[in-house]
Write an enzyme that holds these catalytic residues in place. Structure first.
Site, mmCIF file in Angstrom:
data_model
loop_
_atom_site.group_PDB
_atom_site.id
_atom_site.type_symbol
_atom_site.label_atom_id
_atom_site.label_comp_id
_atom_site.label_asym_id
_atom_site.label_seq_id
_atom_site.Cartn_x
_atom_site.Cartn_y
_atom_site.Cartn_z
ATOM 1 N N LEU A 70 -6.969 -1.442 -0.807
ATOM 2 C CA LEU A 70 -7.453 -0.107 -0.490
ATOM 3 C C LEU A 70 -8.606 -0.215 0.500
ATOM 4 O O LEU A 70 -9.335 -1.207 0.518
ATOM 5 C CB LEU A 70 -7.944 0.614 -1.752
ATOM 6 C CG LEU A 70 -6.911 0.887 -2.846
ATOM 7 C CD1 LEU A 70 -7.600 1.426 -4.099
ATOM 8 C CD2 LEU A 70 -5.838 1.857 -2.371
ATOM 9 N N ASP A 71 -8.777 0.839 1.311
ATOM 10 C CA ASP A 71 -9.958 0.926 2.160
ATOM 11 C C ASP A 71 -11.210 0.798 1.298
ATOM 12 O O ASP A 71 -11.219 1.165 0.117
ATOM 13 C CB ASP A 71 -10.011 2.272 2.885
ATOM 14 C CG ASP A 71 -8.932 2.417 3.942
ATOM 15 O OD1 ASP A 71 -8.359 1.398 4.355
ATOM 16 O OD2 ASP A 71 -8.674 3.564 4.349
ATOM 17 N N ARG A 72 -12.255 0.337 1.925
ATOM 18 C CA ARG A 72 -13.521 0.143 1.221
ATOM 19 C C ARG A 72 -13.960 1.379 0.438
ATOM 20 O O ARG A 72 -14.369 1.286 -0.721
ATOM 21 C CB ARG A 72 -14.572 -0.242 2.249
ATOM 22 C CG ARG A 72 -15.998 -0.262 1.764
ATOM 23 C CD ARG A 72 -16.890 -0.625 2.935
ATOM 24 N NE ARG A 72 -18.271 -0.321 2.672
ATOM 25 C CZ ARG A 72 -19.244 -0.487 3.557
ATOM 26 N NH1 ARG A 72 -18.966 -0.956 4.750
ATOM 27 N NH2 ARG A 72 -20.482 -0.200 3.249
ATOM 28 N N THR A 74 -12.107 3.976 -0.533
ATOM 29 C CA THR A 74 -11.086 4.532 -1.421
ATOM 30 C C THR A 74 -11.136 3.826 -2.763
ATOM 31 O O THR A 74 -11.188 2.595 -2.829
ATOM 32 C CB THR A 74 -9.689 4.378 -0.806
ATOM 33 O OG1 THR A 74 -9.654 5.037 0.461
ATOM 34 C CG2 THR A 74 -8.620 4.980 -1.707
#
Length: 266
Positions: A70-72, A74
């Site tokens: 996941l994105d940082r 998210t």
């Protein structure tokens, strides 16, 4: 993670925190409800600065394999495989689309109808942020990748929408770009929200007064709530929303995000 809100460095993880994030593990995998701000991939700041490295330290194993990431900013479900055989099984399931991903997103504005977005995505070469994507002008534009996202509004009030989001493809920043493209950007998004320069400003200076003025929450309000593998032996994993999203929904929308129906993909 409160210290992370004041600067751009990923937070260091301690073992006590990490234990509380793990909600399933067996001989094949470890499943974590990742908080926002935590980086998945190893970083230069040492073993306790990323999720996978911290898990290696905690489990005292030489290698682990990220199945999902996941994105940082998210939060939500992340699956990590303990060995290459398990990694391949789960990664093949992902590749063959034998998994249903369900996100919860808080959106700007009131989206009142289910909306499927099929706009292809491409790198935004005109933007100084190298990772930024945009909707392609045409499907055959060089570098364009097909993408499809289903936005299902659950509650809309007070100028915001809680939506269940199901991405049918897995392109970089897909949900965030598609949300912006329909005029309902994810709340708190520094790159695809009101001004993309907020992203670089945060990286260079941390949280500033301009962020406070333009963003109603400190990170993008996106949570990977459920990962349902269609092969029964691989699992069906659900992670409840984190406190920052619960607080926003309660304070701004008078909405309780603890309800179990939120994460259902049906």
């Amino acid at each position: 993670m409160e210290t992370e809100l004041r600067n751009s460095e990923p937070p260091l993880i301690d073992a006590t925190q990490l234990v509380s994030w793990i909600f399933f593990q067996n001989d094949d995998i470890v499943v974590v409800n990742k908080p926002g701000w935590v980086v998945c991939h190893p970083s230069k700041r040492g073993p306790w600065s990323s999720l996978v490295s911290a898990l290696r330290e905690y489990l005292q194993v030489p290698t682990l394999h990220l199945v999902t990431r996941l994105d940082r900013e998210t939060s939500g479900v992340v699956v990590v495989a303990r060995h290459p055989i398990a990694a391949r099984r789960y990664q093949m399931a992902m590749q063959n689309r034998r998994v249903v991903k369900t996100y919860l997103a808080l959106l700007e504005g009131e989206l009142t109808q289910p909306t499927v977005v099929t706009a292809p995505l491409i790198r935004d070469e005109k933007n100084e942020v190298a990772v930024k994507r945009r909707v392609a002008t045409t499907a055959d534009e060089p570098g364009a990748e097909s993408a499809e996202t289903n936005f299902v509004p659950l509650v809309w009030k007070n100028g915001y929408t809680l939506a269940r989001v199901i991405p049918y493809t897995g392109r970089t920043h897909q949900i965030r770009v598609h949300a912006q493209s329909i005029g309902h950007a994810i709340i708190g998004d520094k790159l695809y929200g009101p001004d993309s320069s907020l992203y670089l400003e945060f990286a260079q200076q941390g949280w500033t007064d301009r962020h406070t003025a333009l963003l109603p929450i400190r990170r993008q309000a996106l949570h990977a709530a459920r990962l349902h593998f269609l092969d029964d032996d691989l699992g069906d994993f659900t992670a409840p929303p984190p406190e920052d999203l619960i607080e926003f929904a309660r304070d701004k929308m008078n909405l309780d995000l603890s309800a179990t129906w939120l994460t259902s993909s049906k």
